[in-house]
Motif scaffolding. Sequence first.
Motif, PDB file in Angstrom:
ATOM      1  N   SER A 112      42.555  46.782  29.149  1.00 22.40           N
ATOM      2  CA  SER A 112      41.692  45.785  28.474  1.00 22.40           C
ATOM      3  C   SER A 112      40.338  45.595  29.176  1.00 22.40           C
ATOM      4  O   SER A 112      39.459  45.199  28.507  1.00 22.40           O
ATOM      5  N   VAL A 113      40.212  46.091  30.417  1.00 26.02           N
ATOM      6  CA  VAL A 113      38.877  46.147  31.150  1.00 26.02           C
ATOM      7  C   VAL A 113      38.755  47.159  32.220  1.00 26.02           C
ATOM      8  O   VAL A 113      39.551  47.879  32.444  1.00 26.02           O
ATOM      9  N   ILE A 161      34.998  42.910  39.035  1.00 21.58           N
ATOM     10  CA  ILE A 161      36.289  42.360  38.497  1.00 21.58           C
ATOM     11  C   ILE A 161      36.862  40.871  38.873  1.00 21.58           C
ATOM     12  O   ILE A 161      37.172  39.929  37.835  1.00 21.58           O
ATOM     13  N   HIS A 203      34.844  45.521  28.313  1.00 18.16           N
ATOM     14  CA  HIS A 203      36.037  44.691  27.876  1.00 18.16           C
ATOM     15  C   HIS A 203      36.493  44.769  26.541  1.00 18.16           C
ATOM     16  O   HIS A 203      35.641  44.729  25.568  1.00 18.16           O
ATOM     17  N   LEU A 207      34.352  38.308  37.172  1.00 17.88           N
ATOM     18  CA  LEU A 207      34.589  38.769  35.797  1.00 17.88           C
ATOM     19  C   LEU A 207      35.658  37.832  35.407  1.00 17.88           C
ATOM     20  O   LEU A 207      35.697  37.073  34.335  1.00 17.88           O
TER      21      LEU A 207
END
Lengths: 84, 142
Positions: free
Chosen positions: B91-92, B112, B80, B115
């Motif tokens: 961004s990830v 995901i 990240h 997260l």
Amino acid sequence: MPGQGQMKVNVKLFAAMRDATGADRVTVEAGTVGELAEKLGGRWPAAKPLIDRSRFAVNQAFASHETVLREEDEVAVIPPVSGG
Amino acid sequence: MNDRIEVSSEPLPEHVDVSATTAGGVAVFLGCTRGETHPDGRQLVALDYEAYEEMALKQMHDLAAAARSKWPIERLAILHRVGRVGLGDPSVLIAVSTPHRSEAFEACRWLIDTLKKDVAIWKKEVWDDGGTSWVDPGEPGS
């Protein structure tokens, strides 16, 4: 039990919570996470709705309002997360 | 078991190798900054990411362990970025390798989703008039 088991704890503030208070860390006297939330809301009434929707972390893990605080704990307010 | 788990202000790598001789499927997810028009007409120019880094890393390691207990994961990466991420930039990054493709897709999707729900990372929208606003998932339209 006001006054009993009150610890001075350092609290980290992030993101919207930091902007709402103008500080990235504050010291609060509280015995539990719930008390801490209440005191933060008292000190920054404008941030109360955000505090009410935030979670709290003690030593980098989510903690309930009943969690008892110790002086050496690392405490943080975790506003609704938005990573990814 | 050499999971790659990082929070960094550096741009994400173009490619993360999670291949294994026992893995028949590799799923990779990239989350990127999407252009938006604010209801008042302003255009989004970037997202600014911030992390409670020590906690976020711990949570990402816990996610990796939880995913390993659910699926037969060979290798995985969760990266990240923090700081400013421009339109179209990632961004990830999540990459998972498993013996078969369905497990790779499922594990990647779960990682995901979880997260985004739990990891101590926040993003702030940066608009073309210089204004900014924290993204609040509890608010409609976010």
